[in-house]
Design an enzyme around this catalytic site. Structure first.
Site, PDB file in Angstrom:
ATOM      1  N   THR A  21       0.849  -1.193   0.000  1.00 31.64           N
ATOM      2  CA  THR A  21       0.000   0.000   0.000  1.00 31.64           C
ATOM      3  C   THR A  21       0.885   1.243   0.000  1.00 31.64           C
ATOM      4  O   THR A  21       1.909   1.275   0.693  1.00 31.64           O
ATOM      5  CB  THR A  21      -0.954   0.006   1.211  1.00 31.64           C
ATOM      6  OG1 THR A  21      -1.768   1.180   1.174  1.00 31.64           O
ATOM      7  CG2 THR A  21      -0.199  -0.029   2.532  1.00 31.64           C
ATOM      8  N   HIS A  81       2.261 -11.544  14.306  1.00 30.78           N
ATOM      9  CA  HIS A  81       3.294 -12.082  15.188  1.00 30.78           C
ATOM     10  C   HIS A  81       3.005 -13.516  15.608  1.00 30.78           C
ATOM     11  O   HIS A  81       3.856 -14.189  16.205  1.00 30.78           O
ATOM     12  CB  HIS A  81       3.405 -11.197  16.437  1.00 30.78           C
ATOM     13  CG  HIS A  81       4.775 -11.152  17.032  1.00 30.78           C
ATOM     14  ND1 HIS A  81       5.756 -12.075  16.723  1.00 30.78           N
ATOM     15  CD2 HIS A  81       5.340 -10.293  17.918  1.00 30.78           C
ATOM     16  CE1 HIS A  81       6.859 -11.785  17.403  1.00 30.78           C
ATOM     17  NE2 HIS A  81       6.628 -10.713  18.141  1.00 30.78           N
TER      18      HIS A  81
END
Length: 422
Positions: A340, A393
């Site tokens: 992006t 994560h």
């Protein structure tokens, strides 16, 4: 008579919202004529007529949510010429003193019961008038959903006759105007505009919140010296444009750098499926595009097999489709990693949100001249860009995320190395 139904729109889409009707009741249509535009979570689709005839009924209105297979309208096989004679009472008055066949057959429910609405300027569809006459309902008492005041068949069908009778609480409502306009009182009488979110905006909102609630999202940052890339573009852009008929932009460099980094750190190209980690051995890179109806992420398929020119052409093609609202569902589905670019809007730094179920997204930002230490004794102003990697994560450790971002940085600062990654 044929039915207008909501067609199947892809495996992941089960419903949509009627964005706009291009026809109204009484209109003559031919096979292939566009009847309405349907807004889905990802794209807007046009529904065309499968039969010719006259729009007999529009059952669902603009803004209504509809599901696959639902009947939203009907087309009569009659032509306009055949329909017109069936409604003489609405087009010309009977001779004074004449007794009509309708008056003899239905003495208790004469057409006049619904006709005051015509005389008062109220507009209603032919099917709405017919149903109102059959049920003896005064159209003036029907609450319509059309902001222009037109009454439709569905409005009459849903009408509760008891609502036309004055209730005991009516005088209290009239004596308290503020109760009828809670929005105004909410803001102390100051002007506001309240409008419904588009279906796509609702979907974007829900998915962004879902991504933050389900993923252990973390962002790491770095910065890239864009000097080498800008030098290549300056030297090669004219020859590149002449040969390939497309501009040499930054996105092809970043796409190639991302693919190279994904090959070294494959968990960034994976997704979580229950208790499994699914590592993808292909590189379909999503490119976020800001369109009028909201953010969309079309996908550049097999980016690892494409050269700079092919990538640039595909990105331009997808971006144009996104802004003209002509993307197909297949061009939006899938994707293994997303890029992006907030820099085109002037963003200097941001933390992009994951495009689930992907576990990584790279954010590009504005190129800005900043002083950079070349060695211990001198510094130079260099075109620098902050880059950000948001990652899940749960399966990507910090060391791996940092290594990925450093690899992207190194590849971009040495553009010739991108050729080796291809």
């Amino acid at each position: 008579m044929s039915e207008i139904t909501v067609p199947a729109m892809g495996e992941s889409i089960t419903e949509g919202t009627i964005f706009k009707w291009h026809v109204k009741e009484g209109d003559q249509v031919q096979v292939g004529d566009v009847l309405l535009e349907l807004e889905t979570d990802k794209v807007n689709l046009e529904i065309s007529a499968e039969d010719q005839g006259v729009i007999e009924q529009i059952l669902r209105q603009e803004g209504d949510n509809v599901t696959i297979g639902e009947v939203i309208g009907r087309i009569s096989a009659q032509s306009n010429d055949a329909v017109a004679p069936s409604k003489p009472a609405e087009t010309q008055a009977a001779p004074e003193g004449a007794v009509t066949k309708e008056a003899v057959e239905k003495p208790v429910q004469p057409a006049a019961a619904a006709e005051p609405a015509d005389n008062s300027g109220l507009t209603a569809s032919p099917s709405a008038r017919k149903l109102a006459r059959e049920r003896g309902i005064d159209l003036n008492q029907v609450q319509g959903r059309d902001p222009n005041g037109r009454i439709y068949h569905e409005d009459v069908k849903n009408h509760n006759e008891s609502s036309s009778k004055p209730s005991a609480s009516a005088p209290k409502q009239e004596s308290n105007p503020a109760a009828a306009a809670p929005a105004a009182s909410e803001f102390g009488g100051k002007p506001v505009e309240r409008k419904r979110m588009s279906r796509r905006r609702q979907t974007i909102a829900n998915r962004l919140v879902q991504a933050q609630q389900t993923a252990a999202m973390l962002t790491t940052f770095n910065e890239v010296d864009m000097t080498a890339i800008m030098d290549v573009r300056k030297r090669r852009k004219d020859a590149f444009k002449d040969k390939h008929d497309v501009n040499l932009g930054f996105m092809s460099f970043f796409t190639k750098a991302v693919v190279g980094a994904l090959k070294r750190y494959p968990l960034l190209n994976a997704e979580i499926d229950g208790d499994d980690i699914v590592e993808k051995k292909f590189y379909d890179i999503g490119i976020a595009v800001s369109a009028k109806e909201g953010l969309v992420v079309p996908v550049v398929r097999d980016a690892d097999r494409m050269g700079f020119a092919a990538i640039e052409k595909e990105i331009v093609n997808l971006a144009n489709k996104a802004r003209s609202n002509t993307l197909s569902l297949s061009e939006l589905q899938g994707g293994t990693f997303t890029i992006t670019n907030g820099g085109v809007f002037g963003s200097l730094l941001s933390t992009p949100i994951l495009n689930a179920p992907q576990v990584g997204i790279l954010g590009m930002h504005k190129i800005q001249l900043r002083p950079v230490a070349i060695d211990a004794e001198r510094s130079e102003n260099r075109p620098m860009m902050y880059i950000a990697l948001s990652y899940d994560h749960r399966i990507v450790d910090g060391a791996e995320a940092v290594g990925f971002l450093v690899t992207v940085k190194e590849l971009l600062e040495d553009p010739e190395s991108l050729l080796l990654e291809g």
